[in-house]
Design an enzyme around this catalytic site. Structure first.
Site, PDB file in Angstrom:
ATOM      1  N   GLN A 171      35.244  29.058  33.361  1.00 26.34           N
ATOM      2  CA  GLN A 171      34.615  30.381  33.434  1.00 26.34           C
ATOM      3  C   GLN A 171      33.396  30.445  32.522  1.00 26.34           C
ATOM      4  OE1 GLN A 171      37.428  33.418  32.299  1.00 26.34           O
ATOM      5  NE2 GLN A 171      38.309  32.176  30.667  1.00 26.34           N
ATOM      6  N   HIS A 193      33.394  31.508  37.910  1.00 23.81           N
ATOM      7  CA  HIS A 193      33.974  32.785  37.505  1.00 23.81           C
ATOM      8  C   HIS A 193      32.882  33.863  37.477  1.00 23.81           C
ATOM      9  CE1 HIS A 193      35.660  35.948  34.844  1.00 23.81           C
ATOM     10  NE2 HIS A 193      36.808  35.610  35.395  1.00 23.81           N
ATOM     11  N   ASP A 236      34.834  36.124  40.154  1.00 23.30           N
ATOM     12  CA  ASP A 236      35.645  37.293  39.802  1.00 23.30           C
ATOM     13  C   ASP A 236      34.718  38.505  39.710  1.00 23.30           C
ATOM     14  OD1 ASP A 236      37.493  39.105  38.902  1.00 23.30           O
ATOM     15  OD2 ASP A 236      38.258  37.852  37.284  1.00 23.30           O
ATOM     16  N   GLU A 271      37.746  36.934  43.645  1.00 22.98           N
ATOM     17  CA  GLU A 271      38.860  37.504  42.891  1.00 22.98           C
ATOM     18  C   GLU A 271      38.596  38.983  42.626  1.00 22.98           C
ATOM     19  OE1 GLU A 271      41.228  36.726  38.663  1.00 22.98           O
ATOM     20  OE2 GLU A 271      39.942  35.161  39.516  1.00 22.98           O
ATOM     21  N   ASP A 305      44.368  39.662  41.035  1.00 20.84           N
ATOM     22  CA  ASP A 305      44.419  39.641  39.574  1.00 20.84           C
ATOM     23  C   ASP A 305      44.949  40.983  39.085  1.00 20.84           C
ATOM     24  OD1 ASP A 305      44.087  39.475  36.862  1.00 20.84           O
ATOM     25  OD2 ASP A 305      41.961  39.016  36.889  1.00 20.84           O
ATOM     26  N   GLN A 327      46.336  34.906  40.934  1.00 24.87           N
ATOM     27  CA  GLN A 327      46.159  34.457  39.549  1.00 24.87           C
ATOM     28  C   GLN A 327      47.428  34.806  38.775  1.00 24.87           C
ATOM     29  OE1 GLN A 327      43.925  34.669  35.288  1.00 24.87           O
ATOM     30  NE2 GLN A 327      43.051  35.912  36.886  1.00 24.87           N
ATOM     31  N   LYS A 329      48.679  35.246  35.578  1.00 23.48           N
ATOM     32  CA  LYS A 329      48.019  35.478  34.287  1.00 23.48           C
ATOM     33  C   LYS A 329      49.059  35.299  33.184  1.00 23.48           C
ATOM     34  CE  LYS A 329      44.073  38.471  33.242  1.00 23.48           C
ATOM     35  NZ  LYS A 329      43.033  37.788  33.987  1.00 23.48           N
TER      36      LYS A 329
END
Length: 417
Positions: A171, A193, A236, A271, A305, A327, A329
């Site tokens: 990212q 990302h 994202d 995302e 996410d 994702q 997390k």
């Protein structure tokens, strides 16, 4: 199995950011932000990240440890409130350590399941505590049995997958140009990302800024890469596409079609295209986007996410056929056995398992995540912590390659180590 338990308060690999304030227009001021925090617990829009190392001394004087850490955007998307280390160490001393001394150390999984049930005045332990303590528990079993953490997980869950390198996703943070060059030079598998968390400054009110960026990204891969380098583009957008297109599904899908064409021949994942401020609404809206993409033959993967914060949430997203990839997390799911089981559930249901986490974790939590990814054969893992690319990539890649060599030496079926 253990004779002492200690802790130390430390730093994490990045910062806590008030996502709600940033979305509302908090202005960048150097590396800080100017503006009033909008999420409970924050003293400023950006503040230092914290961690707690949980240290277990085994009966034979070996040392096991794990790090309690929380995500950059704590308090957003239905997640736990801001992690404040000095306040939470009391829970370690008063509840967790007595629990660990009383337990029969027979099964990593069983102890972690019991850890999840601990409560203080009717509330569960903060997810960050469960995350770090469970890492230390896994490491203790690893030390005791003289096996890698990967082997402990495989033994516990009776896994016999062939073991191979897991694709790494780096990212960029806000340095989405310079850091892309770093990723390409190091041939990162999935990138960048890009942190598209503001409509006006990063996406554009008709998505034009992301269109321009993706065009640049493709050309940069061609210039700095080679004919054998075919990374996946994973962006994202933190719900900003929904905001820009006023939640009009047809317009959102048409925009994604444009993005797919710009990125071709590289695979594109988006995302968090929308953030609907509740799990039920999020699942419903993402399901509609996914169906419309499929109907039109648009090959863009949707990644969940926000509002996907527990093993049960992950199951709900998958059952609703809302996404192509989840994702997972890791700090948000609490004890790491939940992340293990989440990856396995995704794989059983042919959904991409992205073992993610946060730039705001630590080197230790990243190393443990590598063992989870290898044992379960996740589809990709986040390079973490930090936003500088090189450091997080080094930690994850090196731990992975060391472990693969060790496992191959031990005779496990390792492919291309």
């Amino acid at each position: 199995m253990i004779k002492d338990a200690l802790y130390s308060i430390g730093l994490s690999g990045f910062y806590f950011d008030d996502q709600r304030a940033i979305k509302a227009g908090a202005k960048e001021d150097g590396f800080a932000y100017r503006g009033i925090p909008l999420t409970s617990g924050y003293e400023s829009v950006r503040q230092k990240g914290e961690s707690i190392s949980v240290i277990l001394i085994l009966d034979d004087d070996q040392i096991a440890f794990g790090d309690c850490a929380a995500i950059q955007y704590s308090g957003a998307g239905g997640r736990e409130p801001l992690f404040k280390a000095k306040e939470l160490v009391k829970d370690l001393e008063n509840v967790v350590f007595p629990f660990l001394f009383q337990e029969k150390w027979e099964s990593f999984r069983f102890i972690c399941q019991k850890l999840e049930t601990l409560s203080i005045n009717g509330r569960k332990l903060h997810t960050a505590l469960r995350y770090g303590v469970s890492q230390a528990i896994l490491d203790a079993f690893s030390k005791y049995y003289k096996k890698t953490m990967t082997e402990i997980i495989r033994d516990e869950y009776l896994l016999n997958f062939d073991i191979k390198k897991i694709p790494i996703f780096a990212q960029s943070g806000d340095e989405r140009y310079i850091n892309v060059d770093k990723m390409i030079l190091k041939r990162v598998d999935v990138l960048p990302h890009a942190l598209i968390n503001n409509v006006e400054t990063k996406l554009g009110w008709r998505g034009e800024k992301l269109i321009e960026y993706l065009g640049w990204l493709k050309e940069r891969v061609k210039i700095l890469g080679d004919e054998n380098y075919h990374p996946i583009f994973h962006i994202d957008v933190y719900g900003t596409i929904g905001i820009a297109f006023q939640y009009n599904i047809d317009e959102i899908v048409e925009y994604m079609e444009k993005l797919e064409k710009i990125c071709y021949p590289y695979k594109l994942r988006i995302e968090g295209p929308v953030d609907m401020e509740s799990k039920e609404l999020q699942i419903d809206f993402l399901s509609k986007i996914k169906r419309k993409l499929k109907e039109r033959g648009i090959n863009v993967d949707i990644v969940a996410d926000e509002w996907c914060n527990s093993l049960d949430d992950i199951k709900d997203f998958i059952k609703a056929e809302a996404v192509d990839m989840i994702q997972i997390k890791t700090p948000v799911l609490g004890s790491i056995h939940n992340s293990i089981e989440a990856v396995l559930y995704c794989k059983e249901n042919n959904i991409g398992a992205y073992l993610g986490g946060s730039c705001n974790e630590t080197d230790r939590s990243a190393q443990v995540s590598v063992h989870i990814a290898l044992a379960t054969q996740a589809d990709q893992i986040l390079a973490k912590p930090g936003m500088g690319v090189d450091e997080g990539l080094m930690i994850v890649y090196n731990e992975m390659m060391r472990t693969l060599k060790i496992l191959k030496k031990k005779g496990l079926n390792v492919i291309d180590a």
